[in-house]
Design a protein around this motif. Structure first.
Motif, PDB file in Angstrom:
ATOM      1  N   ALA A 164      -0.284   2.380 -12.734  1.00 20.31           N
ATOM      2  CA  ALA A 164      -0.308   2.964 -11.405  1.00 20.31           C
ATOM      3  C   ALA A 164       0.959   3.762 -11.131  1.00 20.31           C
ATOM      4  O   ALA A 164       1.987   3.575 -11.775  1.00 20.31           O
ATOM      5  CB  ALA A 164      -0.453   1.866 -10.337  1.00 20.31           C
ATOM      6  N   VAL A 165       0.871   4.673 -10.154  1.00 17.44           N
ATOM      7  CA  VAL A 165       2.031   5.303  -9.555  1.00 17.44           C
ATOM      8  C   VAL A 165       1.996   4.988  -8.066  1.00 17.44           C
ATOM      9  O   VAL A 165       0.913   4.882  -7.471  1.00 17.44           O
ATOM     10  CB  VAL A 165       2.053   6.834  -9.789  1.00 17.44           C
ATOM     11  N   HIS A 166       3.181   4.835  -7.439  1.00 10.98           N
ATOM     12  CA  HIS A 166       3.210   4.460  -6.027  1.00 10.98           C
ATOM     13  C   HIS A 166       4.563   4.783  -5.426  1.00 10.98           C
ATOM     14  O   HIS A 166       5.533   5.046  -6.113  1.00 10.98           O
ATOM     15  CB  HIS A 166       2.929   2.957  -5.862  1.00 10.98           C
ATOM     16  N   TYR A 167       4.618   4.754  -4.091  1.00  7.92           N
ATOM     17  CA  TYR A 167       5.896   4.766  -3.376  1.00  7.92           C
ATOM     18  C   TYR A 167       5.766   3.916  -2.123  1.00  7.92           C
ATOM     19  O   TYR A 167       4.682   3.741  -1.566  1.00  7.92           O
ATOM     20  CB  TYR A 167       6.329   6.207  -3.024  1.00  7.92           C
ATOM     21  N   HIS A 168       6.887   3.341  -1.680  1.00  5.18           N
ATOM     22  CA  HIS A 168       6.951   2.517  -0.469  1.00  5.18           C
ATOM     23  C   HIS A 168       8.244   2.868   0.268  1.00  5.18           C
ATOM     24  O   HIS A 168       9.337   2.650  -0.259  1.00  5.18           O
ATOM     25  CB  HIS A 168       6.939   1.027  -0.814  1.00  5.18           C
ATOM     26  N   LEU A 169       8.116   3.415   1.475  1.00  7.51           N
ATOM     27  CA  LEU A 169       9.259   3.926   2.223  1.00  7.51           C
ATOM     28  C   LEU A 169       9.252   3.417   3.660  1.00  7.51           C
ATOM     29  O   LEU A 169       8.247   2.889   4.145  1.00  7.51           O
ATOM     30  CB  LEU A 169       9.245   5.454   2.217  1.00  7.51           C
ATOM     31  N   ASP A 170      10.385   3.578   4.339  1.00 10.03           N
ATOM     32  CA  ASP A 170      10.537   3.008   5.688  1.00 10.03           C
ATOM     33  C   ASP A 170      10.259   4.017   6.792  1.00 10.03           C
ATOM     34  O   ASP A 170      10.752   3.874   7.908  1.00 10.03           O
ATOM     35  CB  ASP A 170      11.941   2.415   5.852  1.00 10.03           C
ATOM     36  N   PHE A 171       9.480   5.060   6.520  1.00 11.43           N
ATOM     37  CA  PHE A 171       9.118   6.024   7.583  1.00 11.43           C
ATOM     38  C   PHE A 171       7.669   6.433   7.414  1.00 11.43           C
ATOM     39  O   PHE A 171       7.053   6.138   6.402  1.00 11.43           O
ATOM     40  CB  PHE A 171      10.034   7.247   7.549  1.00 11.43           C
TER      41      PHE A 171
ATOM     42  N   ARG B 175       5.950   1.363   3.750  1.00 13.14           N
ATOM     43  CA  ARG B 175       4.587   1.865   3.582  1.00 13.14           C
ATOM     44  C   ARG B 175       4.547   3.055   2.633  1.00 13.14           C
ATOM     45  O   ARG B 175       5.540   3.744   2.452  1.00 13.14           O
ATOM     46  CB  ARG B 175       3.998   2.268   4.939  1.00 13.14           C
ATOM     47  N   GLY B 176       3.363   3.292   2.054  1.00 14.16           N
ATOM     48  CA  GLY B 176       3.249   4.417   1.147  1.00 14.16           C
ATOM     49  C   GLY B 176       1.849   4.621   0.634  1.00 14.16           C
ATOM     50  O   GLY B 176       0.864   4.326   1.315  1.00 14.16           O
ATOM     51  N   GLU B 177       1.756   5.101  -0.605  1.00 14.46           N
ATOM     52  CA  GLU B 177       0.483   5.389  -1.268  1.00 14.46           C
ATOM     53  C   GLU B 177       0.524   4.893  -2.702  1.00 14.46           C
ATOM     54  O   GLU B 177       1.598   4.660  -3.258  1.00 14.46           O
ATOM     55  CB  GLU B 177       0.222   6.898  -1.288  1.00 14.46           C
ATOM     56  N   TYR B 178      -0.661   4.751  -3.280  1.00 15.90           N
ATOM     57  CA  TYR B 178      -0.743   4.418  -4.699  1.00 15.90           C
ATOM     58  C   TYR B 178      -1.956   5.099  -5.304  1.00 15.90           C
ATOM     59  O   TYR B 178      -2.926   5.459  -4.620  1.00 15.90           O
ATOM     60  CB  TYR B 178      -0.833   2.895  -4.908  1.00 15.90           C
TER      61      TYR B 178
ATOM     62  N   GLY C 224      -5.138   4.790  -2.470  1.00 12.23           N
ATOM     63  CA  GLY C 224      -5.144   4.667  -1.031  1.00 12.23           C
ATOM     64  C   GLY C 224      -3.774   4.339  -0.474  1.00 12.23           C
ATOM     65  O   GLY C 224      -2.764   4.401  -1.191  1.00 12.23           O
ATOM     66  N   PRO C 225      -3.732   3.964   0.810  1.00 17.78           N
ATOM     67  CA  PRO C 225      -2.452   3.558   1.408  1.00 17.78           C
ATOM     68  C   PRO C 225      -1.995   2.223   0.845  1.00 17.78           C
ATOM     69  O   PRO C 225      -2.797   1.426   0.361  1.00 17.78           O
ATOM     70  CB  PRO C 225      -2.775   3.463   2.906  1.00 17.78           C
ATOM     71  N   SER C 226      -0.688   2.000   0.893  1.00 19.33           N
ATOM     72  CA  SER C 226      -0.132   0.785   0.316  1.00 19.33           C
ATOM     73  C   SER C 226       1.050   0.330   1.161  1.00 19.33           C
ATOM     74  O   SER C 226       1.597   1.095   1.961  1.00 19.33           O
ATOM     75  CB  SER C 226       0.322   1.065  -1.122  1.00 19.33           C
ATOM     76  N   GLN C 227       1.428  -0.931   0.998  1.00 14.29           N
ATOM     77  CA  GLN C 227       2.619  -1.417   1.675  1.00 14.29           C
ATOM     78  C   GLN C 227       3.342  -2.443   0.813  1.00 14.29           C
ATOM     79  O   GLN C 227       2.747  -3.111  -0.023  1.00 14.29           O
ATOM     80  CB  GLN C 227       2.273  -2.039   3.027  1.00 14.29           C
ATOM     81  N   MET C 228       4.626  -2.534   1.018  1.00 16.92           N
ATOM     82  CA  MET C 228       5.482  -3.513   0.356  1.00 16.92           C
ATOM     83  C   MET C 228       6.231  -4.222   1.483  1.00 16.92           C
ATOM     84  O   MET C 228       7.188  -3.689   2.051  1.00 16.92           O
ATOM     85  CB  MET C 228       6.434  -2.805  -0.602  1.00 16.92           C
ATOM     86  N   ASP C 229       5.758  -5.412   1.837  1.00 20.41           N
ATOM     87  CA  ASP C 229       6.268  -6.118   3.014  1.00 20.41           C
ATOM     88  C   ASP C 229       7.291  -7.161   2.590  1.00 20.41           C
ATOM     89  O   ASP C 229       6.949  -8.167   1.975  1.00 20.41           O
ATOM     90  CB  ASP C 229       5.103  -6.770   3.768  1.00 20.41           C
ATOM     91  N   LEU C 230       8.553  -6.936   2.928  1.00 21.28           N
ATOM     92  CA  LEU C 230       9.632  -7.861   2.547  1.00 21.28           C
ATOM     93  C   LEU C 230      10.008  -8.822   3.669  1.00 21.28           C
ATOM     94  O   LEU C 230      10.969  -9.579   3.531  1.00 21.28           O
ATOM     95  CB  LEU C 230      10.879  -7.064   2.133  1.00 21.28           C
ATOM     96  N   GLN C 231       9.259  -8.838   4.745  1.00 20.88           N
ATOM     97  CA  GLN C 231       9.660  -9.621   5.909  1.00 20.88           C
ATOM     98  C   GLN C 231       9.724 -11.119   5.634  1.00 20.88           C
ATOM     99  O   GLN C 231      10.511 -11.833   6.262  1.00 20.88           O
ATOM    100  CB  GLN C 231       8.710  -9.349   7.083  1.00 20.88           C
TER     101      GLN C 231
END
Length: 316
Positions: free
Chosen positions: A309-316, A192-195, A206-213
């Protein structure tokens, strides 16, 4: 006897001299306190319009590694893309071989491919409390605020600059620059993260997610997923209002390549047109723990078009 006392006086004088030197000599310089106590950061920053606003100035993004040194100097290795310039794509050399139904080469923004060298910039830095100010040699200045979201990372949030940066994040640790997690070992979970982005019409954030499941492991260096149909693909040439999305994630170091595109854009298994191309850098903790990515998007083939865009996606 006279010789004894003369020698004793000389020894005593020498000892007193050494004591005086010890009292007046400056103490050895202490190592500088790195921002948040950590010295190597993966950083994304850029100039994009605020949420809902049109662009009123230049739109650009930058992805970088910041290296802080104890003598108060800093070096930056970075990749930069400007919306006013056609970026285009580049082949990464990583293929989806091993994933059923397609064998495609993953692409990225031009000048981020594995063979492309980063640009460099040098400067100086100072800290005051949790705030770090960086003065780059060509005159630009950035101010960042440090915090500790987890025990093995420091987070930097951009406070301000003198050259129009609107958004900036960084995540750093004590891990060496060549520490990374192979794609084959990246946990397939949700990050999860932001962009903050610009779609050639307005800014949005807003909030963002990168779901690898639901991603499959194509090979040691590549993951892929085909999504369910989504209305995010609303500009299909066939007139359809939805389409599945093909996702790729590839790489073999801290530099990773994230790409996705609507499958309605082509009848072929592979697509070479206007995909979303997102250069990313891994975020690694002090002891080598993988936490996710920080990245940018630079997707255009023609100047003043496409997504940035700029973004990040992290596991916490």
């Amino acid at each position: 006897m006279g010789t004894y006392w003369a020698t004793a006086r000389r020894v005593t004088a020498a000892l007193l001299g050494l004591m005086m030197v010890a009292l007046i000599a400056p103490a050895p310089a202490q190592a500088a306190e790195y921002p948040g106590g950590r010295r190597i950061y993966s950083v994304a920053l850029g100039s994009v319009p605020a949420n809902g606003d049109p662009a009123t100035g230049p739109v650009w993004v930058r992805l970088a590694m910041y290296y802080f040194y104890a003598d108060g100097t800093i070096r930056e290795s970075f990749w930069y893309w400007n919306h006013a310039t056609a970026v285009g794509d580049a082949r990464t050399g990583y293929r989806t071989t091993g994933c059923a139904g397609h064998d495609c080469e993953v692409r990225t923004a031009k000048n981020f491919e594995p063979t492309a060298a980063a640009k460099t910039l040098n400067g100086t830095w100072t800290t005051s409390g949790d705030t770090t100010t960086i003065s780059w040699s060509e005159g630009s200045v950035e101010t960042w605020r440090a915090s500790d979201p987890v025990s093995d990372l420091t987070r930097l949030d951009l406070v301000g600059s003198n050259y129009g940066v609107t958004e900036g994040w960084g995540f750093g640790s004590l891990a060496s620059n060549d520490t990374y997690t192979p794609i084959s070992s990246v946990p397939l979970k949700q990050y999860r993260g932001e962009y903050a982005a610009y779609n050639n019409v307005r800014g949005y954030a807003g909030p963002s997610q990168m779901d690898l499941q639901l991603f499959s492991r194509c090979s040691a260096n590549c993951l892929s997923r085909l999504s369910e149909p989504t209305t995010a693909c609303s500009a299909c040439p066939t007139g359809a209002s939805s389409s599945p999305v093909r996702y790729y994630l590839a790489g073999s170091g801290r530099r990773n390549f994230y790409e996705h595109w609507c499958t309605c854009l082509t009848s072929a298994a592979c697509y070479t047109g206007g995909s979303h191309r997102k250069p990313q850098l891994q975020v690694i903790g002090d002891n080598g723990t993988f936490h996710g990515w920080i990245g940018v998007e630079a997707s255009n083939f023609t100047a003043n078009t496409g997504y940035f865009a700029v973004h990040y996606h992290l596991d916490f």
